[in-house]
Enzyme design. Structure first.
Site, PDB file in Angstrom:
ATOM      1  N   HIS A  27       0.842  -1.199   0.000  1.00 33.87           N
ATOM      2  CA  HIS A  27       0.000   0.000   0.000  1.00 33.87           C
ATOM      3  C   HIS A  27       0.877   1.248   0.000  1.00 33.87           C
ATOM      4  O   HIS A  27       2.083   1.161   0.201  1.00 33.87           O
ATOM      5  CB  HIS A  27      -0.970   0.005   1.192  1.00 33.87           C
ATOM      6  CG  HIS A  27      -0.352   0.197   2.532  1.00 33.87           C
ATOM      7  ND1 HIS A  27       0.356  -0.794   3.189  1.00 33.87           N
ATOM      8  CD2 HIS A  27      -0.323   1.270   3.354  1.00 33.87           C
ATOM      9  CE1 HIS A  27       0.772  -0.336   4.356  1.00 33.87           C
ATOM     10  NE2 HIS A  27       0.377   0.918   4.483  1.00 33.87           N
TER      11      HIS A  27
ATOM     12  N   HIS B  92       0.745   5.716   0.928  1.00 37.62           N
ATOM     13  CA  HIS B  92       0.081   6.876   1.514  1.00 37.62           C
ATOM     14  C   HIS B  92       0.612   8.106   0.788  1.00 37.62           C
ATOM     15  O   HIS B  92       1.823   8.209   0.554  1.00 37.62           O
ATOM     16  CB  HIS B  92       0.407   7.013   3.003  1.00 37.62           C
ATOM     17  CG  HIS B  92      -0.035   5.863   3.840  1.00 37.62           C
ATOM     18  ND1 HIS B  92      -1.354   5.603   4.116  1.00 37.62           N
ATOM     19  CD2 HIS B  92       0.685   4.903   4.467  1.00 37.62           C
ATOM     20  CE1 HIS B  92      -1.428   4.532   4.895  1.00 37.62           C
ATOM     21  NE2 HIS B  92      -0.200   4.082   5.116  1.00 37.62           N
TER      22      HIS B  92
ATOM     23  N   TYR C 207      11.672   4.421   0.091  1.00 37.48           N
ATOM     24  CA  TYR C 207      10.553   4.893  -0.728  1.00 37.48           C
ATOM     25  C   TYR C 207       9.676   5.862   0.059  1.00 37.48           C
ATOM     26  O   TYR C 207       8.481   5.632   0.252  1.00 37.48           O
ATOM     27  CB  TYR C 207       9.735   3.706  -1.231  1.00 37.48           C
ATOM     28  CG  TYR C 207      10.600   2.617  -1.813  1.00 37.48           C
ATOM     29  CD1 TYR C 207      11.365   2.847  -2.954  1.00 37.48           C
ATOM     30  CD2 TYR C 207      10.695   1.369  -1.206  1.00 37.48           C
ATOM     31  CE1 TYR C 207      12.183   1.864  -3.478  1.00 37.48           C
ATOM     32  CE2 TYR C 207      11.500   0.378  -1.729  1.00 37.48           C
ATOM     33  CZ  TYR C 207      12.250   0.631  -2.862  1.00 37.48           C
ATOM     34  OH  TYR C 207      13.058  -0.337  -3.377  1.00 37.48           O
TER      35      TYR C 207
END
Length: 178
Positions: free
Chosen positions: A59, A61, A146
């Site tokens: 996932h 954000h 990342y």
């Protein structure tokens, strides 16, 4: 069924959580170049600013700010998801399209929160930058490659050791607590 309504505010700043369909997958970091390319393509067609971001294996954000007269974040996410899916499909020949010609890579929905003020922005950015630690991927936020934390440190917004002790008080929202 309840009709979900998005808070479409022209020029708004929004916090998003976007997840893969298979939460055990590592596609996002395995294909990080394809994800970067998907964001770049979407930004060329419909500009937006990425204020903070972290990409985890399953996932991501993002805090995104839209241009003044534009409220179409759903269109941007559709473009990002589609471009990334095509990139992954090209890289994994065994991946087969579904009946409608798409790929079941992403969850169909995403979570969004309208950022209300500077304090809310800071809380969301802190959550983003601490998320790799929360998930046990690293012991300090700066150790995760990342993440926009590296830009925040470079620009002097955050100190190099921010959140490094693993004890930073982060607010749990956007995904279930573990």
């Amino acid at each position: 069924m309840v009709q979900y309504r998005r808070n479409l505010i022209p020029g708004g700043t929004f916090f998003f959580t976007v997840a893969l369909a298979d939460r055990r997958s590592t596609l996002l970091i395995d294909h990080i170049a394809g994800l970067r390319s998907a964001f770049q393509k979407a930004r060329l067609d419909k500009p937006f600013r990425v204020d903070a971001m972290v990409v985890l294996p399953d996932h991501l954000h993002v805090i995104m700010t839209l241009p003044e007269a534009d409220a179409d974040f759903p269109g941007r996410w559709k473009a990002i998801k589609a471009a990334f899916s095509r990139s992954v499909a090209a890289a994994i020949p065994t991946l087969r399209p579904n009946r409608r010609g798409g790929y079941r890579i992403w969850q169909s929905r995403y979570w969004e929160h309208t950022v209300r003020d500077d304090a809310d922005f800071e809380r969301c950015a802190n959550y983003i930058h601490f998320n790799p630690v929360k998930h046990g991927l690293v012991s300090a936020p700066r150790a995760w490659p990342y993440s926009s934390i590296h830009r925040y440190i470079r620009e002097g917004i955050l100190p190099t050791d921010w959140g490094g002790d693993g004890g930073h008080n982060c607010i749990g929202f956007g995904e279930p607590r573990e």
